[in-house]
Design a protein around this motif. Structure first.
Motif, PDB file in Angstrom:
ATOM      1  N   HIS A 183       0.844  -1.199   0.000  1.00  0.00           N
ATOM      2  CA  HIS A 183       0.000   0.000   0.000  1.00  0.00           C
ATOM      3  C   HIS A 183       0.881   1.252   0.000  1.00  0.00           C
ATOM      4  O   HIS A 183       0.575   2.237  -0.690  1.00  0.00           O
ATOM      5  CB  HIS A 183      -0.917   0.010   1.215  1.00  0.00           C
ATOM      6  N   ALA A 184       1.980   1.215   0.765  1.00  0.00           N
ATOM      7  CA  ALA A 184       2.903   2.356   0.790  1.00  0.00           C
ATOM      8  C   ALA A 184       3.477   2.606  -0.599  1.00  0.00           C
ATOM      9  O   ALA A 184       3.631   3.762  -1.024  1.00  0.00           O
ATOM     10  CB  ALA A 184       4.025   2.102   1.795  1.00  0.00           C
ATOM     11  N   ARG A 185       3.793   1.535  -1.325  1.00  0.00           N
ATOM     12  CA  ARG A 185       4.322   1.699  -2.686  1.00  0.00           C
ATOM     13  C   ARG A 185       3.287   2.342  -3.586  1.00  0.00           C
ATOM     14  O   ARG A 185       3.602   3.228  -4.381  1.00  0.00           O
ATOM     15  CB  ARG A 185       4.746   0.345  -3.251  1.00  0.00           C
ATOM     16  N   ARG A 186       2.020   1.917  -3.449  1.00  0.00           N
ATOM     17  CA  ARG A 186       0.959   2.500  -4.279  1.00  0.00           C
ATOM     18  C   ARG A 186       0.751   3.975  -3.955  1.00  0.00           C
ATOM     19  O   ARG A 186       0.444   4.781  -4.826  1.00  0.00           O
ATOM     20  CB  ARG A 186      -0.346   1.719  -4.098  1.00  0.00           C
ATOM     21  N   VAL A 187       0.916   4.328  -2.663  1.00  0.00           N
ATOM     22  CA  VAL A 187       0.777   5.733  -2.267  1.00  0.00           C
ATOM     23  C   VAL A 187       1.800   6.594  -2.989  1.00  0.00           C
ATOM     24  O   VAL A 187       1.488   7.661  -3.522  1.00  0.00           O
ATOM     25  CB  VAL A 187       0.931   5.880  -0.736  1.00  0.00           C
ATOM     26  N   LEU A 188       3.043   6.143  -3.048  1.00  0.00           N
ATOM     27  CA  LEU A 188       4.098   6.914  -3.712  1.00  0.00           C
ATOM     28  C   LEU A 188       3.906   6.938  -5.219  1.00  0.00           C
ATOM     29  O   LEU A 188       4.302   7.908  -5.879  1.00  0.00           O
ATOM     30  CB  LEU A 188       5.478   6.341  -3.376  1.00  0.00           C
TER      31      LEU A 188
ATOM     32  N   VAL B 148      10.147   4.744   2.274  1.00  0.00           N
ATOM     33  CA  VAL B 148       9.152   4.490   3.316  1.00  0.00           C
ATOM     34  C   VAL B 148       9.376   3.095   3.888  1.00  0.00           C
ATOM     35  O   VAL B 148       9.360   2.111   3.154  1.00  0.00           O
ATOM     36  CB  VAL B 148       7.716   4.614   2.765  1.00  0.00           C
ATOM     37  N   GLU B 149       9.588   3.038   5.192  1.00  0.00           N
ATOM     38  CA  GLU B 149       9.757   1.761   5.896  1.00  0.00           C
ATOM     39  C   GLU B 149       8.540   1.580   6.814  1.00  0.00           C
ATOM     40  O   GLU B 149       8.324   2.384   7.727  1.00  0.00           O
ATOM     41  CB  GLU B 149      11.048   1.764   6.712  1.00  0.00           C
ATOM     42  N   THR B 150       7.769   0.549   6.569  1.00  0.00           N
ATOM     43  CA  THR B 150       6.544   0.358   7.353  1.00  0.00           C
ATOM     44  C   THR B 150       6.108  -1.093   7.313  1.00  0.00           C
ATOM     45  O   THR B 150       6.528  -1.867   6.440  1.00  0.00           O
ATOM     46  CB  THR B 150       5.412   1.262   6.803  1.00  0.00           C
ATOM     47  N   ALA B 151       5.287  -1.441   8.233  1.00  0.00           N
ATOM     48  CA  ALA B 151       4.647  -2.762   8.277  1.00  0.00           C
ATOM     49  C   ALA B 151       3.454  -2.637   9.212  1.00  0.00           C
ATOM     50  O   ALA B 151       3.425  -1.776  10.101  1.00  0.00           O
ATOM     51  CB  ALA B 151       5.612  -3.840   8.778  1.00  0.00           C
TER      52      ALA B 151
END
Length: 387
Positions: free
Chosen positions: A328-333, A365-368
């Motif tokens: 999802h973070a990748r899609r946000v960017l 972005v580093e997330t989980a």
């Protein structure tokens, strides 16, 4: 290397050879170039031709207008070594060096009508007139006048015209990039204005009766933030100014969330003067609060750290919220930063960082899920950016 850059290089290589031969026969144009280094005459002529081309380029990179044409034409005259050189737009003679003939506009209109270079006979001087194009569109002409209109001169003026067109196209690319950055900034301001301003003013209003002094302080903080965020900004500000904006924003959000929101800012003094893109941090902090606090009812912490890393400043914005799925973070960017919705702040900053510094400087972005989110960005200490 871009197509435009390749064209510019090939054109420069061709007319450099001609200019060296021309200069080595003792036929330089009227303006005196800088003193070349010691060496044989051919090396000196090469240096002179490159030097003259370098002098003309900055003016042409400003686009085609009277001022840029006036500054560039004398250098092009010196490079070609002809009797006179003129630059026209599609409507008027912009500049010339050497005696100008009344026929220059007549010649220019003929070339603009045909879209092709042409040779015009005349007494005592003939002319070679070539079109100037930007992205395939005719924008003007370059004309060279001389007693002897040889095949070599025709080819050289044509190549110089291609080189000038390449410089003008680079100018158009610069303008397009500036417009794109301005559009991204307008989109970012549009995103900041609605929900944050509403929430901030609502929070301030809640203190008007219960704690007027606190309301006054918050109103001043809000005024400082708005003055910075909504001003007519340049592309860059200092990290110190950007952090001041973040500090005002955090104070306003702390008033809204109370003790539920904790935040800390750690900054190495060495990076405070570093130039950074305007409004590159506040959207990241806003995103951290929105997703770190908005999705749960407990407390949350936001940490901003700016470290000195030699030629760069390394900045992280971290929250201990619920995090998100990495996909999802990748899609946000990858999302369109102009589209309303979640993540517009991240996408906007990511796009601007890549446009200014290159793809290697996008956000990381580093997330989980359940592990919070950390956003990292690197800022070169120099303002130089790729074309």
């Amino acid at each position: 290397m871009s197509t435009t850059a390749c064209v510019v290089l090939s054109c420069l290589t061709f007319f450099l050879g001609y200019a060296v031969a021309r200069l080595s026969r003792g036929r330089p144009g009227p303006p005196e170039p800088a003193e070349p280094p010691a060496g044989d005459w051919k090396d000196e002529a090469t240096f002179t031709a490159l030097h003259i081309a370098a002098l003309a380029a900055p003016s042409l990179r400003a686009g085609l207008n009277r001022d840029s044409a006036r500054k560039a034409v004398r250098h092009l005259h010196a490079l070609l070594g002809t009797y006179a050189v003129a630059i026209t737009s599609t409507e008027a003679a912009l500049a010339w060096d050497g005696p100008c003939t009344d026929e220059v506009l007549t010649y220019a209109r003929t070339v603009l009508a045909s879209g092709r270079a042409q040779v015009f006979a005349g007494e005592p001087y003939g002319a070679v007139v070539v079109p100037l194009l930007v992205e395939g569109k005719l924008v003007g002409t370059l004309a060279a006048f001389d007693q002897e209109v040889s095949a070599a001169l025709v080819r050289t003026v044509a190549e110089v015209g291609r080189w000038v067109s390449g410089q003008l196209e680079l100018a158009e690319l610069d303008t397009s990039r500036r417009r794109a950055l301005e559009a991204e900034m307008r989109a970012l301001r549009a995103q900041i204005s609605p929900h944050f301003i509403y929430n901030a003013l609502t929070t301030i209003a809640s203190f008007v009766r219960t704690d007027p002094a606190r309301a006054r302080e918050l109103l001043l903080d809000f005024a400082d933030f708005a003055r910075y965020a909504l001003r007519r900004a340049h592309d860059f500000t200092t990290l110190a100014d950007e952090l001041t904006c973040v500090d005002r924003y955090l104070l306003l959000e702390r008033a809204r969330f109370g003790d539920r929101l904790r935040f800390s800012v750690q900054v190495a003094p060495e990076v405070l003067p570093v130039p950074v893109p305007f409004l590159c941090l506040q959207p990241l902090v806003e995103n951290a609060i929105k997703h770190g606090m908005g999705s749960r009812g407990g407390t949350g912490e936001v940490r901003v750290v700016a470290r000195d890393a030699g030629p760069e400043a390394h900045i992280t914005v971290e929250d201990d919220g619920t995090g998100m799925d990495p996909e999802h973070a990748r899609r946000v960017l990858d999302d369109d930063p102009r589209r309303e919705g979640n993540g517009i702040g991240l996408a906007n900053v990511d796009v601007r960082m890549r446009q200014i510094y290159g793809d290697g400087y996008g956000l990381v972005v580093e997330t989980a899920l359940g592990s919070g989110t950390t956003v990292r960005l690197r800022v070169p200490k120099t303002r130089l950016s790729p074309l």
